[in-house]
Scaffold this motif. Sequence first.
Motif, mmCIF file in Angstrom:
data_model
loop_
_atom_site.group_PDB
_atom_site.id
_atom_site.type_symbol
_atom_site.label_atom_id
_atom_site.label_comp_id
_atom_site.label_asym_id
_atom_site.label_seq_id
_atom_site.Cartn_x
_atom_site.Cartn_y
_atom_site.Cartn_z
ATOM 1 N N UNK A 698 -0.025 -3.652 10.365
ATOM 2 C CA UNK A 698 1.152 -4.527 10.391
ATOM 3 C C UNK A 698 2.322 -3.872 11.103
ATOM 4 N N UNK A 699 3.156 -4.710 11.708
ATOM 5 C CA UNK A 699 4.280 -4.233 12.513
ATOM 6 C C UNK A 699 5.515 -3.915 11.697
ATOM 7 N N UNK A 700 5.569 -4.309 10.405
ATOM 8 C CA UNK A 700 6.838 -4.378 9.677
ATOM 9 C C UNK A 700 7.352 -3.034 9.152
ATOM 10 N N UNK A 701 6.471 -2.194 8.623
ATOM 11 C CA UNK A 701 6.936 -1.017 7.894
ATOM 12 C C UNK A 701 7.546 0.008 8.836
ATOM 13 N N UNK A 702 8.783 0.336 8.601
ATOM 14 C CA UNK A 702 9.448 1.396 9.345
ATOM 15 C C UNK A 702 9.487 2.638 8.475
ATOM 16 N N UNK A 703 10.056 3.718 8.993
ATOM 17 C CA UNK A 703 10.102 4.936 8.192
ATOM 18 C C UNK A 703 11.184 4.881 7.128
ATOM 19 N N UNK A 704 11.824 3.740 6.950
ATOM 20 C CA UNK A 704 12.662 3.518 5.777
ATOM 21 C C UNK A 704 11.821 3.052 4.591
ATOM 22 N N UNK A 705 10.592 2.576 4.882
ATOM 23 C CA UNK A 705 9.730 2.035 3.837
ATOM 24 C C UNK A 705 8.418 2.783 3.681
ATOM 25 N N UNK A 706 7.997 3.542 4.683
ATOM 26 C CA UNK A 706 6.736 4.281 4.586
ATOM 27 C C UNK A 706 6.739 5.413 5.596
ATOM 28 N N UNK A 749 15.593 6.272 -8.631
ATOM 29 C CA UNK A 749 16.640 5.364 -8.192
ATOM 30 C C UNK A 749 16.978 5.516 -6.715
ATOM 31 N N UNK A 750 16.811 6.701 -6.169
ATOM 32 C CA UNK A 750 17.103 6.924 -4.759
ATOM 33 C C UNK A 750 15.935 6.458 -3.904
ATOM 34 N N UNK A 751 16.229 5.970 -2.675
ATOM 35 C CA UNK A 751 15.167 5.450 -1.823
ATOM 36 C C UNK A 751 14.689 6.438 -0.769
ATOM 37 N N UNK A 752 15.171 7.673 -0.777
ATOM 38 C CA UNK A 752 14.747 8.639 0.232
ATOM 39 C C UNK A 752 14.042 9.806 -0.425
ATOM 40 N N UNK A 753 12.775 10.015 -0.052
ATOM 41 C CA UNK A 753 11.985 11.134 -0.565
ATOM 42 C C UNK A 753 12.130 12.348 0.338
ATOM 43 N N UNK A 754 11.969 13.549 -0.218
ATOM 44 C CA UNK A 754 11.926 14.742 0.644
ATOM 45 C C UNK A 754 10.670 14.712 1.511
ATOM 46 N N UNK A 759 1.461 11.310 2.484
ATOM 47 C CA UNK A 759 1.779 9.921 2.814
ATOM 48 C C UNK A 759 2.557 9.320 1.655
ATOM 49 N N UNK A 760 3.546 8.466 1.990
ATOM 50 C CA UNK A 760 4.251 7.739 0.942
ATOM 51 C C UNK A 760 4.589 6.339 1.418
ATOM 52 N N UNK A 761 4.704 5.419 0.474
ATOM 53 C CA UNK A 761 5.155 4.054 0.750
ATOM 54 C C UNK A 761 6.054 3.620 -0.389
ATOM 55 N N UNK A 791 12.863 17.724 -6.901
ATOM 56 C CA UNK A 791 13.234 16.976 -5.699
ATOM 57 C C UNK A 791 12.628 15.575 -5.717
ATOM 58 N N UNK A 792 11.372 15.472 -6.153
ATOM 59 C CA UNK A 792 10.735 14.159 -6.195
ATOM 60 C C UNK A 792 11.382 13.258 -7.240
#
Length: 933
Positions: A698-706, A749-754, A759-761, A791-792
């Motif tokens: 899929x074209x949708x997921x950017x590195x803000x989501x995965x 609560x935060x949306x940014x992982x180290x 792989x993460x989504x 950190x996680x």
Amino acid sequence: MPSETYPHPEEARSAVSKDARAGLQCGVVDRGQFIPRLDGATRTTCPYCGVGCGLVAAADGTIAGDPDHPANRGLLCSKGAALADTLSPAGRLLRPQIGDRAAGWDEALDLIAGNFARTIAEHGRDSVALYVSGQFLTEDYYVANKLMKGFIGTANIDTNSRLCMASSVAGQVRAFGEDVVPGCYEDIEEADLVVLVGSNAAWCHPVLYQRLAAAKEARGTRIVVIDPRRTATCDIADLHLGVRPGSDVAVFAALLLHLAQIGACDRDWIGGRTSGFAAAIEAARASAPSLADAARIADVPPRDLATFFNWFAATERTVTLYSQGVNQSSAGTDKVNAIINCHLATGRIGRPGMGPLSLTGQPNAMGGREVGGLANQLAAHMSFADESDIDRVRRFWQAPRMATRPGLKAVDLFDAVRDGRVKALWILGTNPAASMPRAGRVREALAACPFVAVSDCWPTDTTRFAHVTLPAAGWAEKDGTVTNSERCISRQRAFRAPPGDARPDWWMLTEVARRMGWAAAFPYRRPADIFREHAALSAFENRGTSHRIFDIGALSELSDDDYDRLPPVYWPLPSGEARPWSGEKRLFGDGEKFPTGDGRARFVPTPFRPPAEPADQQWPLLLNTGRVRDQWHTMTRTGRLPRLMAHQREPLLDMHPEDAARLGLVDGGLARVETRFGETVLPTRLSAAQRPGEIFAPMHWTDRFASAGPINRLVGAATDPISGQPELKATPARVTPIAPLWRGLVLRHSEELPEGPYYWARVPLDEGHAFDLAGWAPLPSGRGTEKWVAELLDAPPTPELVIYADPGRGAFRYASLVGGRLDACLFLARDAASLPSRDAVSALLGVPIEPERRTELLAGHSAALDAANDTGRTICACFGVGLLTLHRTIASRNLASVAEIGAALRAGTNCGSCIPELRALLHDHRIESTTAA
């Protein structure tokens, strides 16, 4: 707005409230009158695909389909049905920013105008550019086009519609003399045969799919789907041709030959209304001399291809719907013309139930084309190829620096930014850092550009590169017009005030134009001012040899009140039209001439050529990209909604089981995907719906989501030589398996992982975010474990940390509590099956956890984590019905039909997008029941 200048946001709030209280009837009344509001409910349009659905926005914020709008008649898809949930201002851009600091509008706009003026003075007018969006309103597009082409004097303005509809535009211009769609949606319901080519309408244009499904049920319409993948649209197909990617021209060239050979062509119509038939036949004969040759090129059974050819030849009322599978190709324009050739040969155009119909990807891609939003167009369907058109637009605008040649198309534009030819760039309403092919190269270009301005509603991958960021009004706050795939102009009416200091795009562009010295040419105070000028230009000297079909001159003198009340209308609407509120739904019937020099439609020779880069030994697979059901573009809107993330929670690489077995991949495993342009890691899903040798992401997921996104960093940039549209459906690739050593689930609560070797989504929750993890490096040990876990968890300085460890089973669980409430948790295991249900755990985030339940919770024994509470992956997004709920209910109640599922659970009773999956579930249960018996 009646004020002399665009009002301050507080004034806009008052005006919207006043209109909402006006007590106007919400309905169509006699004599073409249209009254848009009642008790605060406002008629407007959907901001998603090109179907152009009408909406009714109620005073309480609920959104419903407009039952009187001709496009949707009250229907909505899952995305449209969830629009009310997108209205929260949380996360919106609220103030102009210069770098990382807040700024005022005057300072920000002065900076843009100053940088553009200085860059032009030092490097010439072609050193600046705009990149705009199919989600612009027509009024936004008009001002942007006029500013660049008439006053700055360059055609370096292109739009993300280049990525979806440029080949259709070019094909229609070649065939008809103008970018004209000849048919309408009603043709779908009046056809006896509907052919869908490169279109998964069930997911990408769901409302039209539902109209087609209803027509099939009512009148037995035959349906053929031509698509390399077996998609959800095939659920109602009588025949699926799973063609090899890029073979469409060969298929339709062979069809054209077949029609000629069996006498199915309308020779009188060809002789009287067209030119170029003989040349088209010769090119077809060279491309695919026989049905057998076409079947070999397309890799489909000759018997199936013969069935399609015979149905097409025998069925006068035939509609061909085509979309991105046709357009997004290095031969996209020829594909469009190969389809149109077959309709011209049979005279199936301009009459009910027949004709080619392009399904547009974006809500206002056609409106943008009307005002010349593409780099190779002039406004009002005029052309750079005609010097009299250039002069005509110059005189109408009184333009001091009229552009005289096409500008840079999207792919070339960002190459020019990267190599320094374009030094100042303003991006409005789109996210090219994720959506463009070779996205990594585009990011390099943005990072190197001396000046980048970005206007948007939310922070995106592209705003990260902006020197100036401007807060744009969103769809609910915008006022103007859009044009859908069937040439229907609808009013987008604002029904709420913009948050903070957000402003419409046309206003920003107008203000920059004034600051650059052209205030007199940009006097606009309201969208109606712009629309009247746009309509007047469409009629200007539109006669004789320069006649253009696009003419809405009848709307050029609308009062502000008439503009507000404008009902959905179809163009053309020329001045003096006897029925100024109707327009023509179908074109070129009853002997109507085409807008070509001789008044005839043109057959276009379409020699077959395969994709620009074929698979080979080094890159043995072809990567196809596209859309999924509940997401839109780069997820800046849909990705914020838990209900729309529940159907497909992560980007999956679809692969045929034969390829997976050969490569050592398993369902749910990890795969490294590589192309010449980049690489990523994706979870795999084995699917017999894929052709062997081909993969889909899929074209949708950017590195803000995965961590896998954006997939377009893997896609090449070969373009169609006519349209400039890039080939997004056939990039040579290779895939290798990755063995995950552990799996994880994080809620925080935060949306940014180290960053890390995993792989993460991410999926948004009502409270916080959930992350699926899969790692291919060993977990940290010793003191490194504590730091990594902290950190996680994104834990506060002194959390209450609860730990459960079972090294023998490879299970480790951590919970961070603040004030007795679950603030974050981390679950680690050797395999995904050993992790708790994400849905069950997600419900506990932010909830008080009693001390005696904490260890129990982490050990996985809590009743809250019981499997009975897990509804499974969401199938029906409208009503939140999960896969496991469906399985249990179908089995326990012995349900046998979609209607029975709807009665029991409501699934499938709203937008209908889930019906193909519901049917598949019923089929699987019937097989299981038969096997068990």
